[in-house]
Design an enzyme around this catalytic site. Sequence first.
Site, PDB file in Angstrom:
ATOM      1  CB  CYS A   1      -0.991  -0.011   1.165  1.00 38.16           C
ATOM      2  SG  CYS A   1      -0.287   0.194   2.815  1.00 38.16           S
TER       3      CYS A   1
ATOM      4  CG  ASN B   1       4.358  -1.627   5.058  1.00 35.65           C
ATOM      5  OD1 ASN B   1       5.460  -1.936   5.499  1.00 35.65           O
ATOM      6  ND2 ASN B   1       3.400  -2.511   4.946  1.00 35.65           N
TER       7      ASN B   1
ATOM      8  CB  CYS C   1      -3.732   1.535   6.927  1.00 36.99           C
ATOM      9  SG  CYS C   1      -3.563   3.033   7.912  1.00 36.99           S
ATOM     10  NE  ARG C   2      -4.518   1.322   1.471  1.00 34.79           N
ATOM     11  CZ  ARG C   2      -4.375   1.993   0.329  1.00 34.79           C
ATOM     12  NH1 ARG C   2      -5.278   1.856  -0.625  1.00 34.79           N
ATOM     13  NH2 ARG C   2      -3.339   2.785   0.139  1.00 34.79           N
ATOM     14  CB  SER C   3       0.367  -3.472   2.809  1.00 37.03           C
ATOM     15  OG  SER C   3       1.099  -2.449   3.403  1.00 37.03           O
TER      16      SER C   3
ATOM     17  CG  ASP D   1      -5.197   4.947   2.956  1.00 33.86           C
ATOM     18  OD1 ASP D   1      -5.301   4.487   4.116  1.00 33.86           O
ATOM     19  OD2 ASP D   1      -4.179   5.544   2.558  1.00 33.86           O
TER      20      ASP D   1
END
Length: 149
Positions: A7, A10, A12-14, A120
């Site tokens: 993301c 690095n 939140c999402r990933s 995001d």
Amino acid sequence: MKILMVCLGNICRSPLAEGIMKTKVPENFFVDSAGTISLHEGKHPDKRAIKIAANHNIDISSQRSRPVTKSDFEEFDKIYCMDIDVLADVVSKALNEKQRQKVSLFLEVLGDHKNAEVPDPYWGGMDDFENVFQLLNRGCDAIISQILK
């Protein structure tokens, strides 16, 4: 099989995708995450991401943010990007077509190309993080199913 989740920062999402995927893959798989920017390098995931993962019995608290590197294209078999901008950044770092072929949008596996981006949640609240968790969970299930075929 080595899988990289990517993301922007690095945090939140990933990291969530990494944590979820690690609970679903066989032991011989390796899963990591990275970001396209180094702004948060060395930092733990966002506290809200850690909390949402913990709510689902997944511990991502020891993860550390890192940027995508050139060696990632050699080390990883699959590189999954959370949105189109991240995909463009990652593809631009690939040195050849073989490396570019490893890169795809995370949610493309679900077949809905209009909604293939993971939003995001950084500027949102806990509900946004929960929604992203659920989306990532579905995506991880589909990716594992596809890889293990």
